[in-house]
Scaffold this motif. Structure first.
Motif, mmCIF file in Angstrom:
data_model
loop_
_atom_site.group_PDB
_atom_site.id
_atom_site.type_symbol
_atom_site.label_atom_id
_atom_site.label_comp_id
_atom_site.label_asym_id
_atom_site.label_seq_id
_atom_site.Cartn_x
_atom_site.Cartn_y
_atom_site.Cartn_z
ATOM 1 N N ARG A 118 0.830 -1.211 0.000
ATOM 2 C CA ARG A 118 0.000 0.000 0.000
ATOM 3 C C ARG A 118 0.863 1.259 0.000
ATOM 4 O O ARG A 118 1.364 1.673 1.028
ATOM 5 C CB ARG A 118 -0.948 -0.041 1.187
ATOM 6 N N HIS A 119 1.006 1.843 -1.163
ATOM 7 C CA HIS A 119 1.813 3.044 -1.315
ATOM 8 C C HIS A 119 1.123 4.227 -0.647
ATOM 9 O O HIS A 119 -0.080 4.373 -0.735
ATOM 10 C CB HIS A 119 2.043 3.355 -2.793
ATOM 11 N N GLY A 120 1.894 5.053 0.024
ATOM 12 C CA GLY A 120 1.358 6.242 0.677
ATOM 13 C C GLY A 120 0.693 5.967 2.008
ATOM 14 O O GLY A 120 0.166 6.883 2.636
ATOM 15 N N ARG A 121 0.693 4.731 2.442
ATOM 16 C CA ARG A 121 0.014 4.384 3.698
ATOM 17 C C ARG A 121 0.824 4.882 4.878
ATOM 18 O O ARG A 121 2.032 4.720 4.927
ATOM 19 C CB ARG A 121 -0.199 2.889 3.814
ATOM 20 N N GLY A 122 0.135 5.487 5.813
ATOM 21 C CA GLY A 122 0.753 6.053 6.998
ATOM 22 C C GLY A 122 0.733 7.567 6.884
ATOM 23 O O GLY A 122 1.457 8.132 6.078
ATOM 24 N N LEU A 123 -0.154 8.194 7.636
ATOM 25 C CA LEU A 123 -0.269 9.654 7.570
ATOM 26 C C LEU A 123 1.030 10.312 8.025
ATOM 27 O O LEU A 123 1.554 9.991 9.085
ATOM 28 C CB LEU A 123 -1.416 10.141 8.462
ATOM 29 N N THR A 124 1.533 11.210 7.200
ATOM 30 C CA THR A 124 2.704 11.982 7.585
ATOM 31 C C THR A 124 2.234 13.272 8.248
ATOM 32 O O THR A 124 1.092 13.692 8.073
ATOM 33 C CB THR A 124 3.576 12.325 6.361
ATOM 34 N N GLU A 125 3.112 13.867 8.992
ATOM 35 C CA GLU A 125 2.787 15.134 9.640
ATOM 36 C C GLU A 125 2.591 16.210 8.576
ATOM 37 O O GLU A 125 3.277 16.192 7.546
ATOM 38 C CB GLU A 125 3.912 15.551 10.593
ATOM 39 N N PRO A 126 1.680 17.150 8.807
ATOM 40 C CA PRO A 126 1.511 18.250 7.855
ATOM 41 C C PRO A 126 2.833 18.993 7.659
ATOM 42 O O PRO A 126 3.611 19.161 8.598
ATOM 43 C CB PRO A 126 0.469 19.147 8.525
ATOM 44 N N THR A 127 3.094 19.385 6.433
ATOM 45 C CA THR A 127 4.331 20.085 6.101
ATOM 46 C C THR A 127 4.193 21.567 6.433
ATOM 47 O O THR A 127 3.321 22.237 5.883
ATOM 48 C CB THR A 127 4.656 19.910 4.604
ATOM 49 N N PRO A 128 5.043 22.079 7.321
ATOM 50 C CA PRO A 128 4.981 23.508 7.650
ATOM 51 C C PRO A 128 5.207 24.363 6.400
ATOM 52 O O PRO A 128 6.038 24.034 5.553
ATOM 53 C CB PRO A 128 6.132 23.704 8.650
ATOM 54 N N GLY A 129 4.447 25.432 6.287
ATOM 55 C CA GLY A 129 4.581 26.327 5.155
ATOM 56 C C GLY A 129 3.809 25.895 3.924
ATOM 57 O O GLY A 129 3.734 26.637 2.946
ATOM 58 N N HIS A 130 3.263 24.690 3.934
ATOM 59 C CA HIS A 130 2.442 24.199 2.828
ATOM 60 C C HIS A 130 0.987 24.170 3.295
ATOM 61 O O HIS A 130 0.698 24.152 4.479
ATOM 62 C CB HIS A 130 2.858 22.788 2.423
ATOM 63 N N ARG A 131 0.097 24.140 2.341
ATOM 64 C CA ARG A 131 -1.312 23.977 2.684
ATOM 65 C C ARG A 131 -1.579 22.477 2.806
ATOM 66 O O ARG A 131 -1.234 21.707 1.917
ATOM 67 C CB ARG A 131 -2.202 24.590 1.615
ATOM 68 N N ASN A 132 -2.161 22.088 3.911
ATOM 69 C CA ASN A 132 -2.455 20.684 4.173
ATOM 70 C C ASN A 132 -3.943 20.512 4.379
ATOM 71 O O ASN A 132 -4.556 21.268 5.132
ATOM 72 C CB ASN A 132 -1.699 20.218 5.420
ATOM 73 N N GLY A 133 -4.520 19.559 3.704
ATOM 74 C CA GLY A 133 -5.934 19.258 3.865
ATOM 75 C C GLY A 133 -6.110 17.794 4.208
ATOM 76 O O GLY A 133 -5.343 16.945 3.743
ATOM 77 N N GLU A 134 -7.115 17.523 5.007
ATOM 78 C CA GLU A 134 -7.362 16.157 5.445
ATOM 79 C C GLU A 134 -8.848 15.858 5.356
ATOM 80 O O GLU A 134 -9.676 16.737 5.572
ATOM 81 C CB GLU A 134 -6.863 15.996 6.885
ATOM 82 N N SER A 135 -9.152 14.608 5.055
ATOM 83 C CA SER A 135 -10.544 14.173 4.992
ATOM 84 C C SER A 135 -10.650 12.750 5.509
ATOM 85 O O SER A 135 -9.800 11.906 5.204
ATOM 86 C CB SER A 135 -11.055 14.237 3.549
ATOM 87 N N HIS A 136 -11.701 12.497 6.259
ATOM 88 C CA HIS A 136 -12.019 11.149 6.717
ATOM 89 C C HIS A 136 -13.316 10.730 6.030
ATOM 90 O O HIS A 136 -14.310 11.450 6.095
ATOM 91 C CB HIS A 136 -12.190 11.104 8.239
ATOM 92 N N GLN A 137 -13.298 9.592 5.373
ATOM 93 C CA GLN A 137 -14.474 9.078 4.675
ATOM 94 C C GLN A 137 -14.706 7.631 5.090
ATOM 95 O O GLN A 137 -13.761 6.895 5.376
ATOM 96 C CB GLN A 137 -14.279 9.132 3.151
ATOM 97 N N MET A 138 -15.971 7.258 5.088
ATOM 98 C CA MET A 138 -16.335 5.894 5.453
ATOM 99 C C MET A 138 -17.474 5.419 4.563
ATOM 100 O O MET A 138 -18.366 6.196 4.225
ATOM 101 C CB MET A 138 -16.762 5.837 6.915
ATOM 102 N N ASN A 139 -17.418 4.165 4.183
ATOM 103 C CA ASN A 139 -18.498 3.540 3.444
ATOM 104 C C ASN A 139 -19.268 2.672 4.443
ATOM 105 O O ASN A 139 -18.812 1.586 4.801
ATOM 106 C CB ASN A 139 -17.942 2.690 2.293
ATOM 107 N N PRO A 140 -20.428 3.150 4.921
ATOM 108 C CA PRO A 140 -21.151 2.408 5.958
ATOM 109 C C PRO A 140 -21.703 1.069 5.474
ATOM 110 O O PRO A 140 -21.974 0.196 6.282
ATOM 111 C CB PRO A 140 -22.285 3.360 6.358
ATOM 112 N N VAL A 141 -21.814 0.896 4.177
ATOM 113 C CA VAL A 141 -22.358 -0.356 3.646
ATOM 114 C C VAL A 141 -21.394 -1.514 3.895
ATOM 115 O O VAL A 141 -21.796 -2.593 4.300
ATOM 116 C CB VAL A 141 -22.671 -0.215 2.136
ATOM 117 N N CYS A 142 -20.096 -1.270 3.660
ATOM 118 C CA CYS A 142 -19.136 -2.367 3.793
ATOM 119 C C CYS A 142 -18.094 -2.148 4.876
ATOM 120 O O CYS A 142 -17.325 -3.051 5.181
ATOM 121 C CB CYS A 142 -18.442 -2.630 2.461
ATOM 122 N N GLY A 143 -18.030 -0.933 5.435
ATOM 123 C CA GLY A 143 -17.080 -0.659 6.502
ATOM 124 C C GLY A 143 -15.736 -0.128 6.052
ATOM 125 O O GLY A 143 -14.860 0.104 6.883
ATOM 126 N N ASP A 144 -15.517 0.064 4.745
ATOM 127 C CA ASP A 144 -14.269 0.672 4.285
ATOM 128 C C ASP A 144 -14.143 2.054 4.901
ATOM 129 O O ASP A 144 -15.126 2.785 5.024
ATOM 130 C CB ASP A 144 -14.251 0.810 2.760
#
Length: 148
Positions: A19-45
Motif C-alpha cells: 500500500r503506497h502512501g500508507r501512513g499519515l505523515t505530519e503536515p508540512t509547515p509552510g504548505h497547505r495541508n488538507g485532510e478528509s475522513h471518509q467511510m463507506n457504511p455499507v461495507c465498513g471501508d
C-alpha cells in the motif's frame, strides 16, 4: 480471462498488498495541508487522507485506512498518481475516474490520464463496489478543498 484483465487484476492485487502512501505523515509547515475522513457504511471501508499542496502542486498524499482490496488498492494507486500534479490536473483525473466508475463497464479507461487507476475499470460493472473504489478519490476532493 484476457491478458489485459490479468494485468489489471495483478495491479490491483499488488497495490492491495504493498500500500503506497500508507501512513499519515505530519503536515508540512509552510504548505497547505488538507485532510478528509471518509467511510463507506455499507461495507465498513474507511480512510483518512492527507494532501499537502505547495503553490498549487501536490507535494504529498498519504493515508491511513482499512477495507477491502479494492478500496486499499485505489488509495495506493492515488498516492502514486497525485504527487507532482497540479491541483487542477489532479481534479481532471478525479472527474475522469468518476466517469469511468459510473460507466457500468462500458467506459474505456484513459491509461495515459489515469495510470494504474485504469486497472480499476472493471469495478464499474459492480455498482456495489464502485463506492469502494471511489472512497479515496472523494476523500482527496474534500482534502483539496480543506487545503485552500
Amino acid at each position: 480471462m484476457g491478458q489485459l484483465d490479468q494485468l489489471y487484476q495483478q495491479i490491483i492485487l499488488d497495490h492491495a498488498r504493498e500500500r503506497h502512501g500508507r501512513g499519515l505523515t505530519e503536515p508540512t509547515p509552510g504548505h497547505r495541508n488538507g485532510e478528509s475522513h471518509q467511510m463507506n457504511p455499507v461495507c465498513g471501508d474507511e480512510i483518512t487522507l492527507r494532501a499537502c499542496v505547495n503553490e498549487g502542486m501536490i507535494t504529498a498524499l498519504t493515508w491511513e485506512g482499512d477495507g477491502c482490496a479494492i478500496s486499499q488498492a485505489s488509495a495506493s494507486i492515488l498516492a502514486d498518481l497525485a504527487p507532482g500534479l497540479s491541483r487542477d490536473d489532479l481534479l481532471v483525473r478525479v472527474d475522469a475516474f468518476r466517469e469511468l466508475m459510473r460507466s457500468r463497464g462500458k467506459g474505456e479507461p484513459d491509461e495515459e490520464l489515469l495510470g494504474d487507476a485504469a486497472a480499476l475499470s472493471g469495478v464499474s460493472k459492480f455498482p456495489a463496489r464502485v463506492k469502494c473504489a471511489m472512497l479515496a478519490w472523494v476523500a482527496l476532493e474534500e482534502a483539496l478543498l480543506a487545503a485552500n
